[in-house]
Design a protein around this motif. Structure first.
Motif, PDB file in Angstrom:
ATOM      1  N   ALA A  65       0.823  -1.211   0.000  1.00  0.00           N
ATOM      2  CA  ALA A  65       0.000   0.000   0.000  1.00  0.00           C
ATOM      3  C   ALA A  65       0.861   1.267   0.000  1.00  0.00           C
ATOM      4  O   ALA A  65       0.422   2.319  -0.459  1.00  0.00           O
ATOM      5  CB  ALA A  65      -0.936   0.004   1.202  1.00  0.00           C
ATOM      6  N   GLU A  66       2.082   1.139   0.493  1.00  0.00           N
ATOM      7  CA  GLU A  66       3.034   2.254   0.441  1.00  0.00           C
ATOM      8  C   GLU A  66       3.679   2.363  -0.930  1.00  0.00           C
ATOM      9  O   GLU A  66       4.530   3.212  -1.151  1.00  0.00           O
ATOM     10  CB  GLU A  66       4.117   2.067   1.506  1.00  0.00           C
ATOM     11  N   ARG A  67       3.272   1.489  -1.837  1.00  0.00           N
ATOM     12  CA  ARG A  67       3.723   1.409  -3.224  1.00  0.00           C
ATOM     13  C   ARG A  67       5.103   0.793  -3.376  1.00  0.00           C
ATOM     14  O   ARG A  67       5.750   0.940  -4.411  1.00  0.00           O
ATOM     15  CB  ARG A  67       3.642   2.776  -3.911  1.00  0.00           C
ATOM     16  N   ILE A  68       5.553   0.092  -2.331  1.00  0.00           N
ATOM     17  CA  ILE A  68       6.760  -0.719  -2.474  1.00  0.00           C
ATOM     18  C   ILE A  68       6.450  -1.794  -3.511  1.00  0.00           C
ATOM     19  O   ILE A  68       5.413  -2.459  -3.430  1.00  0.00           O
ATOM     20  CB  ILE A  68       7.172  -1.355  -1.141  1.00  0.00           C
ATOM     21  N   PRO A  69       7.309  -1.980  -4.515  1.00  0.00           N
ATOM     22  CA  PRO A  69       7.018  -2.960  -5.567  1.00  0.00           C
ATOM     23  C   PRO A  69       6.771  -4.359  -5.003  1.00  0.00           C
ATOM     24  O   PRO A  69       7.442  -4.790  -4.062  1.00  0.00           O
ATOM     25  CB  PRO A  69       8.280  -2.939  -6.435  1.00  0.00           C
ATOM     26  N   LEU A  70       5.816  -5.028  -5.580  1.00  0.00           N
ATOM     27  CA  LEU A  70       5.476  -6.392  -5.159  1.00  0.00           C
ATOM     28  C   LEU A  70       6.708  -7.288  -5.132  1.00  0.00           C
ATOM     29  O   LEU A  70       6.904  -8.075  -4.199  1.00  0.00           O
ATOM     30  CB  LEU A  70       4.436  -6.973  -6.125  1.00  0.00           C
ATOM     31  N   THR A  74       8.085  -9.791  -2.168  1.00  0.00           N
ATOM     32  CA  THR A  74       8.196 -11.253  -2.305  1.00  0.00           C
ATOM     33  C   THR A  74       9.648 -11.697  -2.465  1.00  0.00           C
ATOM     34  O   THR A  74       9.984 -12.842  -2.180  1.00  0.00           O
ATOM     35  CB  THR A  74       7.392 -11.754  -3.515  1.00  0.00           C
ATOM     36  N   GLY A  75      10.494 -10.782  -2.958  1.00  0.00           N
ATOM     37  CA  GLY A  75      11.914 -11.082  -3.108  1.00  0.00           C
ATOM     38  C   GLY A  75      12.281 -11.811  -4.382  1.00  0.00           C
ATOM     39  O   GLY A  75      13.413 -12.270  -4.521  1.00  0.00           O
ATOM     40  N   GLU A  76      11.357 -11.881  -5.345  1.00  0.00           N
ATOM     41  CA  GLU A  76      11.677 -12.593  -6.583  1.00  0.00           C
ATOM     42  C   GLU A  76      10.855 -12.080  -7.753  1.00  0.00           C
ATOM     43  O   GLU A  76       9.812 -11.444  -7.570  1.00  0.00           O
ATOM     44  CB  GLU A  76      11.458 -14.097  -6.422  1.00  0.00           C
TER      45      GLU A  76
END
Length: 275
Positions: A65-70, A74-76
């Motif tokens: 929600a803070e717009r950190i990329p998915l 998930t790390g991959e």
């Protein structure tokens, strides 16, 4: 909170935050946090999550929600059918770049020497080495942190790559039959217009191509022939509107058989030529 309630809560939270694919991202985060698949979900959707699962899922949704990329959560990220580790030190591999790999694979042969300039996560050179055999390869990047990610991905996919910390050709030795690069190519003024996920979280050094977005092409094209064997190839990913400019640069520098390749969306994506 049940699995079903969690996905709906996640979808609503992400939609309110302006995330475009809120439902998909809510599911993918649930899948990652709870280590489940669709079959399990539909068989257990009314069952309660564990306290630990719920807590981790809520944290993941708030990050998104803070717009950190998915992919950083998930790390991959999948690329060319392979999973690559990613974090905020590397650009997230994109499907557009698969065009560069697919075109380069057409000329890869045993015994060739390959260089990937600005390797980032290593997805380009690793994908090439997984799909073409009998080549030697090097991957370079100015970022020490990016090279740590690339090295880990190289170990995961069991490919032999010489990882070199280098500002473009600065620490590169020898000559190559193929040089590939997806350099920073966003014009500085355009960076502020990018999606928050890209503008605020992906490494700016992997995006910023200077005032007109062409700074790295000028350097790579000018110096590249000094690192290519006779008839060696240079393959460059480009922005959708940079084909004419990069083509002109390569022709002016004396490269032969220069051409532009379009991606699946019919955007100009790769310029290639021979030394």
């Amino acid at each position: 909170m049940t699995y079903c309630e969690a996905t709906e809560w996640g979808r609503e939270a992400l939609a309110q935050a302006g995330v475009e694919e809120a439902g998909l991202d809510a599911w993918l985060l649930l899948e990652t946090v709870c280590k489940i698949n669709r079959t399990f979900y539909y068989s257990h959707m009314e069952e309660a999550m564990t306290t630990e699962q719920q807590s981790e899922y809520e944290i993941a949704i708030r990050k998104r929600a803070e717009r950190i990329p998915l992919q950083y959560i998930t790390g991959e990220q999948e690329f060319m059918g392979l999973n690559f580790k990613v974090n905020s030190n590397v650009l997230i591999p994109r499907q557009d770049t698969e065009t560069l790999v697919e075109e380069a694979l057409k000329i890869c042969q045993p015994g060739m020497r390959l260089l990937d300039l600005g390797t980032g996560s290593g997805c380009i050179v690793i994908s090439l080495m997984k799909n073409a055999h009998g080549m030697e390869a090097a991957g370079s990047d100015i970022s020490k942190q990016a090279l740590l990610v690339a090295k880990e991905n190289g170990r995961t996919h069991e490919v032999d790559v010489d990882w070199v910390r280098s500002n473009l050709f600065e620490n590169i030795n020898g000559r190559f039959d193929l040089i590939v690069s997806n350099p920073p190519y966003i014009a500085q003024a355009d960076i502020l217009e990018l999606m928050p996920e890209v503008r605020d979280f992906e490494p700016v050094g992997a995006l910023d191509g200077g005032a007109d977005g062409l700074d790295y092409y000028r350097q790579i094209i000018a110096k590249g022939k000094n690192y290519l064997n006779k008839d060696g190839y240079l393959y460059l990913e480009i922005g959708y509107n940079q084909g004419p400019a990069v083509t002109n640069m390569m022709c002016a520098a004396g490269y032969r058989d220069v051409s532009v390749i379009k991606d699946m969306a019919h955007h100009e994506r790769v310029v290639k030529g021979r030394a």
